[in-house]
Scaffold this motif. Structure first.
Motif, short mmCIF file in Angstrom:
data_model
loop_
_atom_site.label_atom_id
_atom_site.label_comp_id
_atom_site.label_asym_id
_atom_site.label_seq_id
_atom_site.Cartn_x
_atom_site.Cartn_y
_atom_site.Cartn_z
N GLY A 138 0.79 -1.05 0.11
CA GLY A 138 -0.03 0.07 0.06
C GLY A 138 0.86 1.12 -0.03
O GLY A 138 0.23 2.42 0.22
N SER A 139 2.21 1.19 -0.18
CA SER A 139 3.01 2.23 -0.05
C SER A 139 3.68 2.55 -1.20
O SER A 139 4.83 3.03 -1.24
CB SER A 139 4.06 2.01 1.14
OG SER A 139 3.04 1.91 2.26
N LEU A 140 3.52 2.12 -2.41
CA LEU A 140 4.23 2.25 -3.58
C LEU A 140 4.02 3.76 -4.34
O LEU A 140 2.82 4.47 -4.14
CB LEU A 140 3.93 1.35 -4.69
CG LEU A 140 4.41 0.00 -4.66
CD1 LEU A 140 3.56 -0.88 -3.68
CD2 LEU A 140 4.25 -0.52 -6.21
N ARG A 141 5.04 4.47 -4.70
CA ARG A 141 4.77 5.86 -5.17
C ARG A 141 4.49 5.49 -6.67
O ARG A 141 4.70 4.55 -7.30
CB ARG A 141 6.37 6.18 -5.32
CG ARG A 141 7.04 6.52 -4.00
CD ARG A 141 8.49 6.93 -4.20
NE ARG A 141 9.30 7.48 -3.34
CZ ARG A 141 10.41 7.57 -3.34
NH1 ARG A 141 11.34 7.46 -4.30
NH2 ARG A 141 11.29 7.90 -2.03
N PRO A 142 3.67 6.48 -7.11
CA PRO A 142 2.78 6.45 -8.31
C PRO A 142 3.99 6.17 -9.39
O PRO A 142 3.84 5.41 -10.44
CB PRO A 142 2.10 7.87 -8.85
CG PRO A 142 1.76 7.96 -7.19
CD PRO A 142 2.88 7.51 -6.40
N ARG A 155 19.05 -1.49 3.42
CA ARG A 155 19.68 -0.39 2.71
C ARG A 155 19.32 1.03 2.97
O ARG A 155 19.97 2.08 3.09
CB ARG A 155 19.55 -0.71 1.05
CG ARG A 155 20.49 0.18 0.25
CD ARG A 155 20.70 -0.61 -1.07
NE ARG A 155 19.48 -0.94 -1.93
CZ ARG A 155 18.82 0.00 -2.53
NH1 ARG A 155 19.25 1.03 -2.82
NH2 ARG A 155 17.61 -0.40 -3.18
N GLY A 156 17.96 1.09 3.02
CA GLY A 156 17.32 2.27 3.56
C GLY A 156 17.44 2.95 4.94
O GLY A 156 17.77 4.09 5.01
N ALA A 204 14.52 -10.09 -0.23
CA ALA A 204 14.24 -8.86 -0.92
C ALA A 204 13.73 -7.63 -0.08
O ALA A 204 14.31 -6.51 -0.17
CB ALA A 204 13.41 -9.30 -2.15
N GLU A 205 12.90 -7.79 0.61
CA GLU A 205 12.20 -6.94 1.30
C GLU A 205 13.17 -6.44 2.34
O GLU A 205 13.21 -5.34 2.81
CB GLU A 205 11.10 -7.29 2.02
CG GLU A 205 10.17 -6.31 3.08
CD GLU A 205 8.90 -6.70 3.66
OE1 GLU A 205 8.38 -6.06 4.47
OE2 GLU A 205 8.58 -8.03 3.66
N VAL A 230 10.58 -0.87 -3.60
CA VAL A 230 9.63 -0.33 -2.89
C VAL A 230 9.93 -0.24 -1.48
O VAL A 230 9.61 0.71 -0.85
CB VAL A 230 8.32 -1.23 -3.35
CG1 VAL A 230 7.02 -0.79 -2.10
CG2 VAL A 230 7.89 -1.15 -4.65
N ALA A 231 10.53 -1.41 -0.82
CA ALA A 231 10.84 -1.25 0.46
C ALA A 231 11.99 -0.09 0.70
O ALA A 231 11.69 0.52 1.79
CB ALA A 231 11.59 -2.57 1.19
N TYR A 232 13.01 -0.06 -0.20
CA TYR A 232 13.86 1.34 0.03
C TYR A 232 13.02 2.33 0.03
O TYR A 232 13.52 3.11 0.86
CB TYR A 232 14.90 0.97 -0.98
CG TYR A 232 15.95 2.08 -0.86
CD1 TYR A 232 16.89 1.79 -0.24
CD2 TYR A 232 15.90 3.10 -1.77
CE1 TYR A 232 17.97 2.89 -0.19
CE2 TYR A 232 16.79 4.32 -1.81
CZ TYR A 232 17.91 3.94 -0.88
OH TYR A 232 18.87 4.92 -1.06
N GLU A 233 12.52 2.82 -1.04
CA GLU A 233 11.50 3.97 -1.15
C GLU A 233 10.52 4.23 0.07
O GLU A 233 10.43 5.31 0.57
CB GLU A 233 10.92 3.81 -2.43
CG GLU A 233 11.63 4.05 -3.62
CD GLU A 233 11.12 4.06 -5.06
OE1 GLU A 233 9.93 3.67 -4.86
OE2 GLU A 233 11.60 4.18 -6.06
#
Length: 148
Positions: free
Chosen positions: A21-25, A127-128, A120-121, A82-85
């Motif tokens: 639910g947290s993806l940037r457009p 990294r973030g 991957a997550e 997506v996890a990093y962002e």
């Protein structure tokens, strides 16, 4: 006086945020292009508006939007990105701690194993954390309609 700017500056923790639910457009558009997934709209602002659910009739109607994002989370690269962002966005809001919920089984539709999804997550969150100083944890979810 409590203002939007003051709230942004205060240190915070987010204890319930969903990976899917947290993806940037803009990220959704990139990932869809790479995966050959057709999005409902391809303009970032219109996609943002589409993804904001403020008129759902019920939970099932609300969850329909997640079919779009889950289709984009089927590769390790997409999940890690997506996890990093998420951590980068959390840092911009002055979050100090982030608990990310996700059902790894949702990302196994194209052959990933549960371990590959979780790794991957974890890579993206770690990294973030290194880059932005926000600690992040993983809460793996099981969905009641899926067999154990």
């Amino acid at each position: 006086m409590l203002t939007r700017e003051l709230l942004r500056r205060l240190p915070k923790a987010e204890l319930h945020v969903h990976l899917d639910g947290s993806l940037r457009p803009a990220t959704m558009i990139d990932l869809a292009r790479a995966a050959g997934v057709t999005l409902p709209v391809t303009d970032p602002e219109r996609l943002r508006a589409f993804m904001l659910v403020d008129n759902a009739r019920d939970l099932e109607d609300f969850l329909l939007r997640f079919q779009v994002t889950i289709a984009l989370l089927q590769t390790p690269e997409a999940i890690e990105r997506v996890a990093y962002e998420m951590v980068e966005d959390a840092a911009a809001d002055n979050l100090r701690y982030l608990e990310v919920r996700y059902c790894p089984a949702l990302s196994t539709k194209q052959g990933l194993t549960l371990d590959e999804v979780i790794r991957a997550e974890h890579r993206g969150l770690e990294r973030g954390a290194r880059d932005f100083g926000v600690r992040a944890g993983i809460i793996n979810c099981a969905l009641r309609h899926m067999a154990p």
